[in-house]
Design a protein around this motif. Structure first.
Motif, PDB file in Angstrom:
ATOM      1  N   LEU A 104       0.837  -1.184   0.000  1.00 52.73           N
ATOM      2  CA  LEU A 104       0.000   0.000   0.000  1.00 52.73           C
ATOM      3  C   LEU A 104       0.879   1.243   0.000  1.00 52.73           C
ATOM      4  O   LEU A 104       1.952   1.261   0.589  1.00 52.73           O
ATOM      5  CB  LEU A 104      -0.894  -0.001   1.234  1.00 52.73           C
ATOM      6  N   SER A 105       0.381   2.274  -0.614  1.00 45.99           N
ATOM      7  CA  SER A 105       1.117   3.530  -0.657  1.00 45.99           C
ATOM      8  C   SER A 105       1.283   4.089   0.753  1.00 45.99           C
ATOM      9  O   SER A 105       0.455   3.873   1.627  1.00 45.99           O
ATOM     10  CB  SER A 105       0.364   4.544  -1.512  1.00 45.99           C
ATOM     11  N   HIS A 106       2.348   4.830   0.943  1.00 39.94           N
ATOM     12  CA  HIS A 106       2.595   5.450   2.238  1.00 39.94           C
ATOM     13  C   HIS A 106       1.720   6.684   2.424  1.00 39.94           C
ATOM     14  O   HIS A 106       1.295   6.990   3.523  1.00 39.94           O
ATOM     15  CB  HIS A 106       4.070   5.830   2.370  1.00 39.94           C
ATOM     16  N   THR A 107       1.491   7.418   1.341  1.00 41.57           N
ATOM     17  CA  THR A 107       0.640   8.605   1.368  1.00 41.57           C
ATOM     18  C   THR A 107      -0.090   8.692   0.043  1.00 41.57           C
ATOM     19  O   THR A 107       0.177   7.934  -0.881  1.00 41.57           O
ATOM     20  CB  THR A 107       1.470   9.899   1.544  1.00 41.57           C
ATOM     21  N   ARG A 157       2.834   2.165  -7.477  1.00 44.18           N
ATOM     22  CA  ARG A 157       2.865   1.431  -8.745  1.00 44.18           C
ATOM     23  C   ARG A 157       4.183   1.665  -9.493  1.00 44.18           C
ATOM     24  O   ARG A 157       4.520   0.907 -10.395  1.00 44.18           O
ATOM     25  CB  ARG A 157       1.692   1.838  -9.639  1.00 44.18           C
ATOM     26  N   THR A 158       4.922   2.698  -9.082  1.00 44.07           N
ATOM     27  CA  THR A 158       6.208   2.974  -9.744  1.00 44.07           C
ATOM     28  C   THR A 158       7.313   2.060  -9.239  1.00 44.07           C
ATOM     29  O   THR A 158       8.351   1.951  -9.888  1.00 44.07           O
ATOM     30  CB  THR A 158       6.634   4.442  -9.539  1.00 44.07           C
ATOM     31  N   TYR A 159       7.123   1.413  -8.100  1.00 46.19           N
ATOM     32  CA  TYR A 159       8.172   0.544  -7.565  1.00 46.19           C
ATOM     33  C   TYR A 159       7.664  -0.797  -7.053  1.00 46.19           C
ATOM     34  O   TYR A 159       8.426  -1.576  -6.495  1.00 46.19           O
ATOM     35  CB  TYR A 159       8.965   1.257  -6.459  1.00 46.19           C
ATOM     36  N   ARG A 160       6.362  -1.093  -7.264  1.00 46.35           N
ATOM     37  CA  ARG A 160       5.815  -2.397  -6.894  1.00 46.35           C
ATOM     38  C   ARG A 160       5.031  -2.959  -8.072  1.00 46.35           C
ATOM     39  O   ARG A 160       4.388  -2.229  -8.818  1.00 46.35           O
ATOM     40  CB  ARG A 160       4.881  -2.270  -5.697  1.00 46.35           C
ATOM     41  N   ILE A 163       0.971  -5.376  -5.139  1.00 42.39           N
ATOM     42  CA  ILE A 163      -0.028  -4.440  -4.618  1.00 42.39           C
ATOM     43  C   ILE A 163      -1.317  -5.181  -4.271  1.00 42.39           C
ATOM     44  O   ILE A 163      -1.895  -4.969  -3.195  1.00 42.39           O
ATOM     45  CB  ILE A 163      -0.281  -3.300  -5.626  1.00 42.39           C
ATOM     46  N   ALA A 164      -1.766  -6.054  -5.150  1.00 43.42           N
ATOM     47  CA  ALA A 164      -2.989  -6.823  -4.896  1.00 43.42           C
ATOM     48  C   ALA A 164      -2.839  -7.710  -3.665  1.00 43.42           C
ATOM     49  O   ALA A 164      -3.760  -7.816  -2.851  1.00 43.42           O
ATOM     50  CB  ALA A 164      -3.344  -7.653  -6.119  1.00 43.42           C
ATOM     51  N   ALA A 165      -1.674  -8.319  -3.507  1.00 42.16           N
ATOM     52  CA  ALA A 165      -1.436  -9.186  -2.354  1.00 42.16           C
ATOM     53  C   ALA A 165      -1.442  -8.380  -1.050  1.00 42.16           C
ATOM     54  O   ALA A 165      -1.964  -8.840  -0.033  1.00 42.16           O
ATOM     55  CB  ALA A 165      -0.107  -9.919  -2.519  1.00 42.16           C
ATOM     56  N   GLN A 166      -0.883  -7.195  -1.077  1.00 45.77           N
ATOM     57  CA  GLN A 166      -0.839  -6.366   0.124  1.00 45.77           C
ATOM     58  C   GLN A 166      -2.198  -5.756   0.455  1.00 45.77           C
ATOM     59  O   GLN A 166      -2.489  -5.486   1.616  1.00 45.77           O
ATOM     60  CB  GLN A 166       0.213  -5.261  -0.029  1.00 45.77           C
ATOM     61  N   ARG A 167      -3.024  -5.527  -0.553  1.00 44.36           N
ATOM     62  CA  ARG A 167      -4.346  -4.941  -0.338  1.00 44.36           C
ATOM     63  C   ARG A 167      -5.155  -5.784   0.650  1.00 44.36           C
ATOM     64  O   ARG A 167      -5.919  -5.261   1.459  1.00 44.36           O
ATOM     65  CB  ARG A 167      -5.063  -4.824  -1.686  1.00 44.36           C
TER      66      ARG A 167
END
Length: 87
Positions: free
Chosen positions: A1-4, A10-13, A18-22
């Motif tokens: 997830l984004s920090h802010t 999406r530029t570094y993951r 991202i889907a797994a962390q969601r």
């Protein structure tokens, strides 16, 4: 997830990462737990989420309309007592 909201992860993951962390996002997990344990119902969760979103958006808009501080005010109200980082 984004920090802010300014951090586009999406530029570094990868999309898969991202889907797994969601799935581990604590806010919807806690909301689901509250609903599952009948502390609140889905309607209350939705109403509360909408109210909080509206409040955050209104507050953000109001703060962003404020004038930027002067450069000499950069460290004002950051430290307790008197503090001059340039002295």
């Amino acid at each position: 997830l984004s920090h802010t909201t300014d951090d586009d992860d999406r530029t570094y993951r990868s999309a898969d990462e991202i889907a797994a962390q969601r799935v581990n996002d604590p806010v919807p997990k806690f909301e689901a737990w509250l609903i599952d344990t009948r502390v609140i119902d889905a309607a209350f969760a939705r109403t509360t989420r909408d109210a909080v979103t509206r409040l955050v958006n209104e507050t953000t808009d109001a703060v962003e309309r404020e004038p930027l501080p002067e450069a000499h005010e950069l460290y004002a109200d950051v430290y307790a007592g008197s503090h001059d980082p340039w002295a």
